[in-house]
Scaffold this motif. Structure first.
Motif, PDB file in Angstrom:
ATOM      1  N   LEU A  31       3.283  -1.106   7.488  1.00  0.00           N
ATOM      2  CA  LEU A  31       3.998  -1.317   7.198  1.00  0.00           C
ATOM      3  C   LEU A  31       2.963  -2.393   6.253  1.00  0.00           C
ATOM      4  O   LEU A  31       2.713  -2.113   4.452  1.00  0.00           O
ATOM      5  CB  LEU A  31       5.401  -2.218   7.584  1.00  0.00           C
ATOM      6  N   LEU A  32       2.499  -2.684   7.340  1.00  0.00           N
ATOM      7  CA  LEU A  32       0.668  -3.689   6.779  1.00  0.00           C
ATOM      8  C   LEU A  32       0.484  -2.624   5.363  1.00  0.00           C
ATOM      9  O   LEU A  32      -0.362  -3.202   4.376  1.00  0.00           O
ATOM     10  CB  LEU A  32      -0.130  -4.247   7.981  1.00  0.00           C
ATOM     11  N   PHE A  33      -0.225  -1.610   6.433  1.00  0.00           N
ATOM     12  CA  PHE A  33      -1.128  -0.662   5.288  1.00  0.00           C
ATOM     13  C   PHE A  33       0.269  -0.721   4.333  1.00  0.00           C
ATOM     14  O   PHE A  33      -0.817  -0.382   2.783  1.00  0.00           O
ATOM     15  CB  PHE A  33      -1.331   0.322   5.871  1.00  0.00           C
ATOM     16  N   ALA A  34       1.297  -0.201   4.069  1.00  0.00           N
ATOM     17  CA  ALA A  34       1.754   0.224   2.695  1.00  0.00           C
ATOM     18  C   ALA A  34       1.496  -0.552   1.757  1.00  0.00           C
ATOM     19  O   ALA A  34       1.863  -0.331   0.361  1.00  0.00           O
ATOM     20  CB  ALA A  34       3.438   0.860   3.614  1.00  0.00           C
ATOM     21  N   VAL A  35       2.225  -1.968   2.038  1.00  0.00           N
ATOM     22  CA  VAL A  35       1.919  -3.380   1.115  1.00  0.00           C
ATOM     23  C   VAL A  35       0.961  -3.587   1.159  1.00  0.00           C
ATOM     24  O   VAL A  35       0.768  -3.682  -0.424  1.00  0.00           O
ATOM     25  CB  VAL A  35       3.081  -4.537   2.006  1.00  0.00           C
ATOM     26  N   PHE A  36      -0.168  -3.805   1.283  1.00  0.00           N
ATOM     27  CA  PHE A  36      -1.158  -4.571   1.379  1.00  0.00           C
ATOM     28  C   PHE A  36      -2.521  -3.114   0.937  1.00  0.00           C
ATOM     29  O   PHE A  36      -3.804  -3.408   0.741  1.00  0.00           O
ATOM     30  CB  PHE A  36      -1.597  -5.124   2.178  1.00  0.00           C
ATOM     31  N   ILE A  37      -2.385  -2.144   1.113  1.00  0.00           N
ATOM     32  CA  ILE A  37      -3.895  -1.082   0.566  1.00  0.00           C
ATOM     33  C   ILE A  37      -2.980   0.491  -0.283  1.00  0.00           C
ATOM     34  O   ILE A  37      -3.339   0.471  -1.194  1.00  0.00           O
ATOM     35  CB  ILE A  37      -4.019  -0.190   2.023  1.00  0.00           C
ATOM     36  N   PHE A  38      -1.689   0.954   0.756  1.00  0.00           N
ATOM     37  CA  PHE A  38      -1.234   2.081  -0.076  1.00  0.00           C
ATOM     38  C   PHE A  38      -0.331   1.336  -1.503  1.00  0.00           C
ATOM     39  O   PHE A  38      -0.527   2.413  -2.719  1.00  0.00           O
ATOM     40  CB  PHE A  38      -0.041   2.955   0.313  1.00  0.00           C
ATOM     41  N   TYR A  39       0.463   0.568  -1.560  1.00  0.00           N
ATOM     42  CA  TYR A  39       1.540   0.195  -2.956  1.00  0.00           C
ATOM     43  C   TYR A  39      -0.446   0.341  -4.065  1.00  0.00           C
ATOM     44  O   TYR A  39       0.019   0.493  -4.619  1.00  0.00           O
ATOM     45  CB  TYR A  39       1.911  -0.903  -2.357  1.00  0.00           C
ATOM     46  N   PHE A  42      -2.084   3.128  -5.474  1.00  0.00           N
ATOM     47  CA  PHE A  42      -1.636   3.981  -6.041  1.00  0.00           C
ATOM     48  C   PHE A  42      -0.840   2.924  -7.081  1.00  0.00           C
ATOM     49  O   PHE A  42      -0.542   3.620  -8.650  1.00  0.00           O
ATOM     50  CB  PHE A  42       0.254   4.322  -5.701  1.00  0.00           C
ATOM     51  N   ARG A  43      -0.989   1.846  -7.382  1.00  0.00           N
ATOM     52  CA  ARG A  43       0.267   0.920  -8.610  1.00  0.00           C
ATOM     53  C   ARG A  43      -1.462   0.829  -9.160  1.00  0.00           C
ATOM     54  O   ARG A  43      -1.358   1.172 -10.692  1.00  0.00           O
ATOM     55  CB  ARG A  43      -0.280  -0.381  -7.836  1.00  0.00           C
ATOM     56  N   THR A  44      -2.558   0.806  -8.865  1.00  0.00           N
ATOM     57  CA  THR A  44      -3.518   0.606  -9.894  1.00  0.00           C
ATOM     58  C   THR A  44      -4.228   2.257 -10.228  1.00  0.00           C
ATOM     59  O   THR A  44      -4.376   1.982 -11.737  1.00  0.00           O
ATOM     60  CB  THR A  44      -5.429   0.612  -8.785  1.00  0.00           C
ATOM     61  N   LEU A  45      -4.470   3.184  -9.420  1.00  0.00           N
ATOM     62  CA  LEU A  45      -4.145   4.288  -9.960  1.00  0.00           C
ATOM     63  C   LEU A  45      -2.967   4.561 -11.766  1.00  0.00           C
ATOM     64  O   LEU A  45      -3.778   5.239 -12.490  1.00  0.00           O
ATOM     65  CB  LEU A  45      -4.348   5.341  -8.856  1.00  0.00           C
ATOM     66  N   TYR A  46      -2.055   4.288 -11.086  1.00  0.00           N
ATOM     67  CA  TYR A  46      -0.530   4.379 -12.028  1.00  0.00           C
ATOM     68  C   TYR A  46      -1.533   3.666 -13.757  1.00  0.00           C
ATOM     69  O   TYR A  46      -1.201   3.781 -14.458  1.00  0.00           O
ATOM     70  CB  TYR A  46       0.293   4.391 -12.170  1.00  0.00           C
ATOM     71  N   LEU A  47      -1.121   2.072 -13.223  1.00  0.00           N
ATOM     72  CA  LEU A  47      -1.555   1.258 -14.754  1.00  0.00           C
ATOM     73  C   LEU A  47      -3.135   1.576 -14.766  1.00  0.00           C
ATOM     74  O   LEU A  47      -3.364   1.354 -15.979  1.00  0.00           O
ATOM     75  CB  LEU A  47      -1.885   0.241 -13.944  1.00  0.00           C
ATOM     76  N   SER A  48      -4.202   2.818 -14.176  1.00  0.00           N
ATOM     77  CA  SER A  48      -5.426   3.035 -15.227  1.00  0.00           C
ATOM     78  C   SER A  48      -5.191   3.976 -16.531  1.00  0.00           C
ATOM     79  O   SER A  48      -6.045   4.239 -17.379  1.00  0.00           O
ATOM     80  CB  SER A  48      -6.218   3.749 -14.262  1.00  0.00           C
ATOM     81  N   PHE A  49      -3.406   4.713 -16.772  1.00  0.00           N
ATOM     82  CA  PHE A  49      -3.056   5.829 -17.712  1.00  0.00           C
ATOM     83  C   PHE A  49      -2.819   4.964 -18.630  1.00  0.00           C
ATOM     84  O   PHE A  49      -2.427   5.637 -19.367  1.00  0.00           O
ATOM     85  CB  PHE A  49      -2.207   7.007 -17.131  1.00  0.00           C
ATOM     86  N   PHE A  50      -2.917   3.229 -18.591  1.00  0.00           N
ATOM     87  CA  PHE A  50      -1.383   2.396 -19.537  1.00  0.00           C
ATOM     88  C   PHE A  50      -2.878   1.747 -20.204  1.00  0.00           C
ATOM     89  O   PHE A  50      -3.363   1.224 -19.098  1.00  0.00           O
ATOM     90  CB  PHE A  50      -0.157   2.135 -18.865  1.00  0.00           C
ATOM     91  N   LEU A  51      -1.932   1.334 -21.350  1.00  0.00           N
ATOM     92  CA  LEU A  51      -2.150  -0.236 -22.123  1.00  0.00           C
ATOM     93  C   LEU A  51      -1.313  -1.330 -21.153  1.00  0.00           C
ATOM     94  O   LEU A  51      -0.196  -0.868 -21.401  1.00  0.00           O
ATOM     95  CB  LEU A  51      -1.947  -0.330 -23.310  1.00  0.00           C
TER      96      LEU A  51
END
Length: 303
Positions: A31-39, A42-51
């Motif tokens: 749970l800690l890894f998912a909330v503070f590392i994995f999410y 993946f959120r950073t990778l997702y936003l890198s393709f957007f304005l």
């Protein structure tokens, strides 16, 4: 057939219970890894393709345009250059200094415990507190370094205000801050080397430098490998000293890539390009770490 089924069923049930028990113990960590590392990753990778808008929400898909913008940006190229120079300044000198201090502190001398405590004391000081102290030391008019130069009748240096000296000054403070941790780990590695090896070498007439080259360094190589890897990663991720001492200046000479990410995201509110920089930093650290394991681990001697 019934006997086989009856013996297999409890065995499968026991294995299933063990798996569920293991997952129950692992759940807090997952749970800690998912909330503070994995999410965030993946959120950073997702936003890198957007304005994005000022709240950091994806507004317009632009594909690889954020990455293309970074490659064409002189500010980003300068940030990469500053980061590479910072790594080259801090990692080799910091490790050599820590190794030198560890070799001294490993000698069986009276009162050596005091020096071990002094050498490792920087571990107990936060980045913020140490940076404030160094800010006073580097002060152009009341700082200790310029006062010392005045006593020696040497020209004063604008340590944090001169683009030629700012990165060096930040590197000095970083080396001092990280030496305590490296020293303590290397000292532990030295104390794990079997004394019998040194006794055999002395019986054969080997001198100190021969023992250092043929026994100490090879036997210490796993610890050195660990320290080099950790130091490289930490150098690429440096932020606190830059934020307190120079704010990325002067003339962006200390605008390391992590501070550039911070400025782009939380000052300019360009979360898309900041995310692209974060992905680029992740790839750089990954490549350096893989090369370190591929090339450096071949020279590591495990006992």
């Amino acid at each position: 057939m019934k006997a086989r089924g009856s013996t297999a069923s409890p065995s499968l049930w026991k294995k299933s219970l063990n798996v569920r028990t293991a997952m129950l113990y692992l759940f807090p960590s997952i749970l800690l890894f998912a909330v503070f590392i994995f999410y965030p990753m993946f959120r950073t990778l997702y936003l890198s393709f957007f304005l994005t808008d000022q709240q950091g929400n994806a507004a317009l898909f632009v594909g690889l345009e954020n990455y293309a913008y970074l490659l064409e940006s002189p500010e980003f190229r300068n940030s990469i250059k500053a980061t590479i120079l910072f790594v080259l300044y801090t990692v080799p000198i910091g490790i050599i200094l820590a190794l030198f201090l560890a070799l001294i502190a490993n000698e069986k001398l009276k009162g050596v415990g005091f020096f071990r405590t002094m050498y490792s004391s920087s571990m107990g000081i936060s980045v913020a507190a140490s940076s404030v102290v160094w800010l006073f030391l580097f002060h152009p008019s009341v700082g200790m370094f310029n006062r010392l130069l005045s006593l020696l009748h040497l020209p004063q240096v604008q340590w944090l205000l001169d683009p030629e000296w700012a990165l060096i000054s930040v590197s000095i403070s970083t080396i001092w801050l990280n030496t305590g941790f490296s020293f303590l780990i290397l000292l532990g590695g030295l104390q794990n080397i079997d004394e019998y090896l040194y006794e055999s070498a002395r019986i054969d007439g080997a001198g100190y430098w021969y023992q250092l080259r043929r026994i100490t360094i090879p036997m210490l190589s796993p610890t050195l490998f660990f320290i080099i890897t950790i130091s490289l990663i930490n150098a690429f991720q440096t932020f606190g000293q830059i934020d307190i001492l120079t704010k990325g200046g002067p003339s962006q000479s200390t605008n390391l890539i992590v501070y550039s990410i911070y400025r782009e995201a939380f000052i300019n509110y360009q979360f898309g390009t900041a995310s692209a920089q974060a992905v680029f930093l992740f790839i750089c650290i990954l490549i350096v770490t893989i090369l370190q394991f591929k090339l450096g681990e071949k020279k590591v001697h495990y006992q």
